[in-house]
Write an enzyme that holds these catalytic residues in place. Structure first.
Site, mmCIF file in Angstrom:
data_model
loop_
_atom_site.group_PDB
_atom_site.id
_atom_site.type_symbol
_atom_site.label_atom_id
_atom_site.label_comp_id
_atom_site.label_asym_id
_atom_site.label_seq_id
_atom_site.Cartn_x
_atom_site.Cartn_y
_atom_site.Cartn_z
ATOM 1 N N ARG A 104 27.840 21.189 -23.785
ATOM 2 C CA ARG A 104 26.486 21.615 -24.146
ATOM 3 C C ARG A 104 25.744 22.165 -22.946
ATOM 4 N NH1 ARG A 104 22.286 17.200 -26.294
ATOM 5 N NH2 ARG A 104 22.169 16.720 -24.093
ATOM 6 N N CYS A 106 21.570 23.064 -22.150
ATOM 7 C CA CYS A 106 20.200 22.955 -22.658
ATOM 8 C C CYS A 106 19.281 23.608 -21.632
ATOM 9 C CB CYS A 106 19.822 21.490 -22.867
ATOM 10 S SG CYS A 106 18.156 21.301 -23.553
#
Length: 126
Positions: A104, A106
């Protein structure tokens, strides 16, 4: 040959793009989802909690319509209008990605389409 994924389980595209594209090799690329209600195309009511939940429900619907599961997701990118919402979004995200979580990224961005507070895209593989 690539397969275009289009489903009413996610909001329709608001521009010249597909909800998702599946490659001949089995990769699924899902366009960034903002918190639009699929049935109406309107922004979900509420703050970051409601918006993050709607975004993840939209992603889940599109992924499943393509014949994948959230457990097939290998990479996500989360865009936040305010990085201070990271903890809240992270808690909601953790309800959808429970084990063998995807890689991920972000990041905080200055603006998102339609004034959304969060947008997420995913890549899945079988």
């Amino acid at each position: 040959m690539n397969k275009i994924i289009s489903t009413d389980r996610g909001p329709g595209a608001i521009g010249p793009y597909s909800q998702a594209v599946q490659t001949a090799g089995g990769m699924l690329f899902v366009s960034g989802q903002i918190p639009l209600v699929p049935a109406t195309g309107a922004m979900v009511e509420g703050g970051i909690e409601a918006q993050a939940t709607q975004v993840l429900e939209n992603l889940k619907g599109i992924v499943e319509a393509a014949g994948y599961q959230l457990s097939d997701v290998v990479k996500t990118t989360v865009y936040l209008a305010d990085i201070n919402d990271f903890g809240t979004v992270n808690g909601i995200y953790a309800k959808y990605f429970v084990e063998n979580c995807p890689a991920r990224v972000c990041v905080e961005v200055s603006k998102l389409p339609k004034g959304a507070l969060v947008e997420i895209d995913v890549i899945a593989s079988k």
